[in-house]
Design a protein around this motif. Sequence first.
Motif, PDB file in Angstrom:
ATOM      1  N   MET A   1       8.356 -16.819  17.862  1.00  0.00           N
ATOM      2  CA  MET A   1       7.394 -15.546  18.286  1.00  0.00           C
ATOM      3  C   MET A   1       7.253 -14.992  16.505  1.00  0.00           C
ATOM      4  N   THR A   2       5.643 -14.780  16.154  1.00  0.00           N
ATOM      5  CA  THR A   2       5.268 -14.249  15.110  1.00  0.00           C
ATOM      6  C   THR A   2       5.100 -13.233  15.395  1.00  0.00           C
ATOM      7  N   LEU A   3       6.342 -12.018  14.367  1.00  0.00           N
ATOM      8  CA  LEU A   3       6.267 -10.314  14.298  1.00  0.00           C
ATOM      9  C   LEU A   3       4.510 -10.413  13.432  1.00  0.00           C
ATOM     10  N   LYS A   4       3.767  -8.883  13.955  1.00  0.00           N
ATOM     11  CA  LYS A   4       2.720  -8.596  13.863  1.00  0.00           C
ATOM     12  C   LYS A   4       3.549  -7.424  12.459  1.00  0.00           C
ATOM     13  N   ALA A   5       2.820  -7.833  11.464  1.00  0.00           N
ATOM     14  CA  ALA A   5       3.630  -6.896  10.041  1.00  0.00           C
ATOM     15  C   ALA A   5       1.981  -6.162   8.854  1.00  0.00           C
ATOM     16  N   GLY A   6       2.847  -4.564   9.045  1.00  0.00           N
ATOM     17  CA  GLY A   6       1.883  -3.948   8.596  1.00  0.00           C
ATOM     18  C   GLY A   6       3.053  -2.964   6.839  1.00  0.00           C
ATOM     19  N   VAL A   7       1.950  -2.946   6.168  1.00  0.00           N
ATOM     20  CA  VAL A   7       2.417  -2.313   5.180  1.00  0.00           C
ATOM     21  C   VAL A   7       1.702  -1.140   4.790  1.00  0.00           C
ATOM     22  N   ALA A   8       2.665  -0.175   4.584  1.00  0.00           N
ATOM     23  CA  ALA A   8       1.754   1.711   4.358  1.00  0.00           C
ATOM     24  C   ALA A   8       1.800   1.534   3.368  1.00  0.00           C
ATOM     25  N   GLY A   9       1.317   1.814   2.638  1.00  0.00           N
ATOM     26  CA  GLY A   9       0.544   2.097   1.304  1.00  0.00           C
ATOM     27  C   GLY A   9       0.117   0.957   0.813  1.00  0.00           C
ATOM     28  N   ALA A  10      -1.086   0.832   0.063  1.00  0.00           N
ATOM     29  CA  ALA A  10      -2.032   0.145  -0.901  1.00  0.00           C
ATOM     30  C   ALA A  10      -1.601   0.244  -2.069  1.00  0.00           C
ATOM     31  N   GLY A  11      -0.486   0.833  -3.230  1.00  0.00           N
ATOM     32  CA  GLY A  11      -0.534   0.629  -4.231  1.00  0.00           C
ATOM     33  C   GLY A  11       0.164  -0.048  -5.258  1.00  0.00           C
ATOM     34  N   VAL A  12       0.474  -0.564  -6.238  1.00  0.00           N
ATOM     35  CA  VAL A  12       1.004  -2.121  -6.990  1.00  0.00           C
ATOM     36  C   VAL A  12       1.954  -2.066  -6.318  1.00  0.00           C
ATOM     37  N   PHE A  13       2.866  -1.290  -5.587  1.00  0.00           N
ATOM     38  CA  PHE A  13       3.536  -2.021  -4.694  1.00  0.00           C
ATOM     39  C   PHE A  13       3.832  -2.405  -3.540  1.00  0.00           C
TER      40      PHE A  13
ATOM     41  N   GLY B   1       1.230  -3.946  -2.696  1.00  0.00           N
ATOM     42  CA  GLY B   1       0.323  -4.886  -3.056  1.00  0.00           C
ATOM     43  C   GLY B   1       0.946  -6.303  -2.925  1.00  0.00           C
ATOM     44  N   TYR B   2       2.283  -5.245  -3.766  1.00  0.00           N
ATOM     45  CA  TYR B   2       3.962  -7.149  -3.897  1.00  0.00           C
ATOM     46  C   TYR B   2       4.329  -7.567  -2.251  1.00  0.00           C
ATOM     47  N   HIS B   3       4.677  -6.023  -1.693  1.00  0.00           N
ATOM     48  CA  HIS B   3       5.759  -6.272  -0.235  1.00  0.00           C
ATOM     49  C   HIS B   3       4.264  -7.275   0.654  1.00  0.00           C
ATOM     50  N   ALA B   4       2.684  -6.656   0.414  1.00  0.00           N
ATOM     51  CA  ALA B   4       1.520  -7.465   1.512  1.00  0.00           C
ATOM     52  C   ALA B   4       1.408  -8.479   1.038  1.00  0.00           C
ATOM     53  N   ASN B   5       1.880  -9.174  -0.169  1.00  0.00           N
ATOM     54  CA  ASN B   5       1.968 -10.565  -0.546  1.00  0.00           C
ATOM     55  C   ASN B   5       3.401 -11.861  -0.006  1.00  0.00           C
ATOM     56  N   LYS B   6       3.759 -10.636  -0.483  1.00  0.00           N
ATOM     57  CA  LYS B   6       5.570 -11.573   0.913  1.00  0.00           C
ATOM     58  C   LYS B   6       5.185 -11.329   1.886  1.00  0.00           C
ATOM     59  N   TYR B   7       4.955 -10.565   2.876  1.00  0.00           N
ATOM     60  CA  TYR B   7       4.390 -11.032   4.037  1.00  0.00           C
ATOM     61  C   TYR B   7       3.277 -11.759   4.304  1.00  0.00           C
ATOM     62  N   ALA B   8       2.702 -12.305   3.282  1.00  0.00           N
ATOM     63  CA  ALA B   8       1.316 -13.194   3.779  1.00  0.00           C
ATOM     64  C   ALA B   8       2.374 -14.560   3.382  1.00  0.00           C
ATOM     65  N   GLU B   9       3.423 -14.302   2.685  1.00  0.00           N
ATOM     66  CA  GLU B   9       4.094 -15.582   2.737  1.00  0.00           C
ATOM     67  C   GLU B   9       4.789 -16.085   3.884  1.00  0.00           C
ATOM     68  N   ALA B  10       5.421 -15.050   4.566  1.00  0.00           N
ATOM     69  CA  ALA B  10       6.178 -15.558   5.327  1.00  0.00           C
ATOM     70  C   ALA B  10       6.168 -16.337   6.654  1.00  0.00           C
ATOM     71  N   ALA B  11       6.949 -17.221   7.540  1.00  0.00           N
ATOM     72  CA  ALA B  11       6.536 -17.765   8.146  1.00  0.00           C
ATOM     73  C   ALA B  11       6.971 -17.345   9.672  1.00  0.00           C
ATOM     74  N   ASP B  12       7.350 -16.342  10.004  1.00  0.00           N
ATOM     75  CA  ASP B  12       7.440 -15.691  11.155  1.00  0.00           C
ATOM     76  C   ASP B  12       6.690 -14.292  11.277  1.00  0.00           C
ATOM     77  N   ALA B  13       5.844 -14.599  10.759  1.00  0.00           N
ATOM     78  CA  ALA B  13       5.112 -13.232  10.739  1.00  0.00           C
ATOM     79  C   ALA B  13       3.770 -12.527  10.103  1.00  0.00           C
ATOM     80  N   THR B  14       2.998 -12.065  10.486  1.00  0.00           N
ATOM     81  CA  THR B  14       1.615 -12.318  10.124  1.00  0.00           C
ATOM     82  C   THR B  14       1.146 -10.183   9.553  1.00  0.00           C
TER      83      THR B  14
END
Length: 304
Positions: A1-13, A15-28
């Motif tokens: 199962m691949t989860l659909k992930a989101g980030v609330a907040g488009a500031g510097v942090f 962006g850091y969290h978005a990068n980690k989701y982009a690298e994750a194997a079980d979430a998009t």
Amino acid sequence: MTLKAGVAGAGVFGGYHANKYAEAADATLTAIYDPDPDRATLAAKMHDCEACTDYSDFLSKIDLLTIAAPASFHYELALRALKAGRHCLIEKPIALNVADADRLIEIAAGENLILQIGHQERYVFEAFGILSRADKPREVRSRRLNKFSGRAMDVSVVFDLMIHDLDMLGQIAGGTVESLTASEVCEHGPHADRTDAEIVFAGGLKASLAASRLEQTPTRDMTLVYDDGEIVIDFLKREITNTTGTPLALEFGAQDAPLAFRDPLAFGTQSFIRSVLTGDAPTVSGTAGRAALDLAIRIEQAAA
């Protein structure tokens, strides 16, 4: 199962969290929310996902999210997400008052949702077995000193920086506070830009904490003093020194260190995804986030 992930907040942090989701194997990474359309669009383009300026629309597109907005918005965004049935990883602090933290914890438990708090530095302690040591330190000294950047000015340096150390200290001390004194300096607004605190816990553990966003040289370290030596953690250099007679659970060089030490943010994101998939308890629970928040509030009250 691949989860659909989101980030609330488009500031510097965010962006850091978005990068980690982009690298994750079980979430998009599916969507990024920010009320500023330019910021939302720019962040979404960088990660090839959807930009949202409407929070309800954003929540409809995802299964789980990280809230990386300014701290004063954590409660409102988390409350709406949990009520919509979405699993939440909230950057520290969980909220700005204990009543709001309790409400989030209550809803997450009632809806069987994962609520994790972004106290990433904790993972270093757990990876090296510091929390599981039979002996406890008699003294803890922490410094979290940054240059002034203008970010996180909606809260004091206690909520912005020191709260990381308060989370770790709470795990180490495991007792009630017997005495607490604190002082603060405000230079760039109504909230403290430097805070120093002295705490004595039941059992005798003494803690000295300093947090600042006014310094020229960034410093982030913690020293734990035991009867037979010290453990010193440099969070900036990613180095750990142990002069006690008890070896750490892990003795890795920098190139061999576990992910929890090398990249706590990635480890926290992966742990959050795993908890959502398995139902296992989160690595840093809402209750733990509440405990750090409660101590932060007490320090602010003492300083004021």
